[in-house]
Design an enzyme around this catalytic site. Structure first.
Site, mmCIF file in Angstrom:
data_model
loop_
_atom_site.group_PDB
_atom_site.id
_atom_site.type_symbol
_atom_site.label_atom_id
_atom_site.label_comp_id
_atom_site.label_asym_id
_atom_site.label_seq_id
_atom_site.Cartn_x
_atom_site.Cartn_y
_atom_site.Cartn_z
ATOM 1 N N GLY A 139 0.841 -1.191 0.000
ATOM 2 C CA GLY A 139 0.000 0.000 0.000
ATOM 3 C C GLY A 139 0.874 1.238 0.000
ATOM 4 N N GLN A 185 3.020 10.051 1.285
ATOM 5 C CA GLN A 185 4.312 9.371 1.392
ATOM 6 C C GLN A 185 5.264 9.746 0.254
ATOM 7 O OE1 GLN A 185 2.437 5.253 2.124
ATOM 8 N NE2 GLN A 185 4.413 5.160 3.165
ATOM 9 N N CYS A 196 6.342 0.015 7.192
ATOM 10 C CA CYS A 196 5.909 1.133 6.362
ATOM 11 C C CYS A 196 7.089 1.626 5.529
ATOM 12 C CB CYS A 196 5.408 2.251 7.272
ATOM 13 S SG CYS A 196 4.853 3.714 6.386
ATOM 14 N N LEU A 197 6.843 1.930 4.258
ATOM 15 C CA LEU A 197 7.932 2.435 3.414
ATOM 16 C C LEU A 197 8.494 3.748 3.954
ATOM 17 C CD1 LEU A 197 6.596 1.748 -0.201
ATOM 18 C CD2 LEU A 197 8.095 0.344 1.197
ATOM 19 N N HIS A 257 -4.091 1.282 7.909
ATOM 20 C CA HIS A 257 -2.740 1.842 7.916
ATOM 21 C C HIS A 257 -2.630 2.986 6.897
ATOM 22 C CE1 HIS A 257 1.831 1.325 7.960
ATOM 23 N NE2 HIS A 257 1.615 2.060 6.878
ATOM 24 N N GLU A 258 -3.090 2.736 5.678
ATOM 25 C CA GLU A 258 -2.956 3.750 4.616
ATOM 26 C C GLU A 258 -3.827 4.972 4.879
ATOM 27 O OE1 GLU A 258 -0.536 3.519 2.715
ATOM 28 O OE2 GLU A 258 -0.124 1.412 3.097
ATOM 29 N N HIS A 265 -2.320 7.534 7.057
ATOM 30 C CA HIS A 265 -1.387 8.461 6.395
ATOM 31 C C HIS A 265 -2.106 9.728 5.931
ATOM 32 C CE1 HIS A 265 2.399 6.329 6.240
ATOM 33 N NE2 HIS A 265 1.850 5.238 5.725
HETATM 34 ZN ZN ZN Z 1 2.742 3.381 5.708
#
Ligand code: ZN
Length: 196
Positions: A51, A56, A111-112, A153-154, A157
């Site tokens: 995701g 991000q 997470c990236l 999670h997304e 953000h």
């Molecule tokens: Zn993330």
């Protein structure tokens, strides 16, 4: 081309201001939005993510892409998993959670934007997702399992939260030094220059 995309965008890491901001609603459904979503899918796939949210990569828009893998052996799939898992990669425009299930479960998230750090986060197993597609059409499904987890999670953000903000006080303290180091060095990491 991925190289061109990554020259234009890079993955923002912990400490970057935009990761703490509330993203803006998408109001124009045009080719530019579709191009941005396609670029996000390429970046997500390049880093083996499941995701990615627009903040991000430095874009303050309520836009998320998902690449959640299907597990054919998983029993009792939610209707959202049945309907959406074979449509990956999936684009969510202006997504919101309209209901949370009462059953909570544990899962180690990564997470990236928080590379190299993982931690347990307790979240509802199932949520009701309402979102638009790239044409602006609305859809709404109950989503459980890894899909429900990834959606939560997304969507965090988009409101300026990271999974590390959702960890228990004790778990968070255990990674605080790693986070401090990441904040200090994040921008200098190879991570942001994958075309090399
Ligand atoms: Zn993330």
């Amino acid at each position: 081309m991925l190289v061109d995309i990554m020259k234009k965008y890079n993955v923002k890491t912990f400490g970057s201001e935009i990761l703490g901001k509330k993203a803006e609603k998408v109001t124009v459904f045009d080719d530019k939005l579709a191009e941005l979503a396609a670029a996000m899918v390429e970046i997500m796939n390049h880093f083996d993510g499941i995701g990615l949210a627009a903040p991000q990569i430095g874009i303050s828009k309520r836009l998320v892409v998902l690449g959640v893998p299907d597990n054919p052996e998983q029993p009792n799939k939610s209707i959202g998993e049945v309907m959406l898992l074979d449509k990956m990669p999936l684009v969510l425009v202006n997504p919101e959670i309209t209901a949370f299930g009462s059953d909570l479960c544990d899962y180690d998230e990564g997470c990236l934007s928080v590379p190299g750090i993982y931690g347990n986060v307790k979240r509802p197993y199932i949520v009701k997702l309402k979102a638009q597609d790239l044409q602006g059409n609305f859809f709404e499904y109950e989503c459980g399992g890894l899909l429900g987890r990834c959606i939560q999670h997304e969507l965090d953000h988009l409101d300026g939260y990271l999974f590390v903000d959702r960890m228990s006080e004790e778990d968070r303290q255990n990674i605080e030094f790693k986070l401090f180091r990441l904040k200090k060095n994040g921008k200098r990491k190879e991570y942001n220059r994958p075309w090399k």
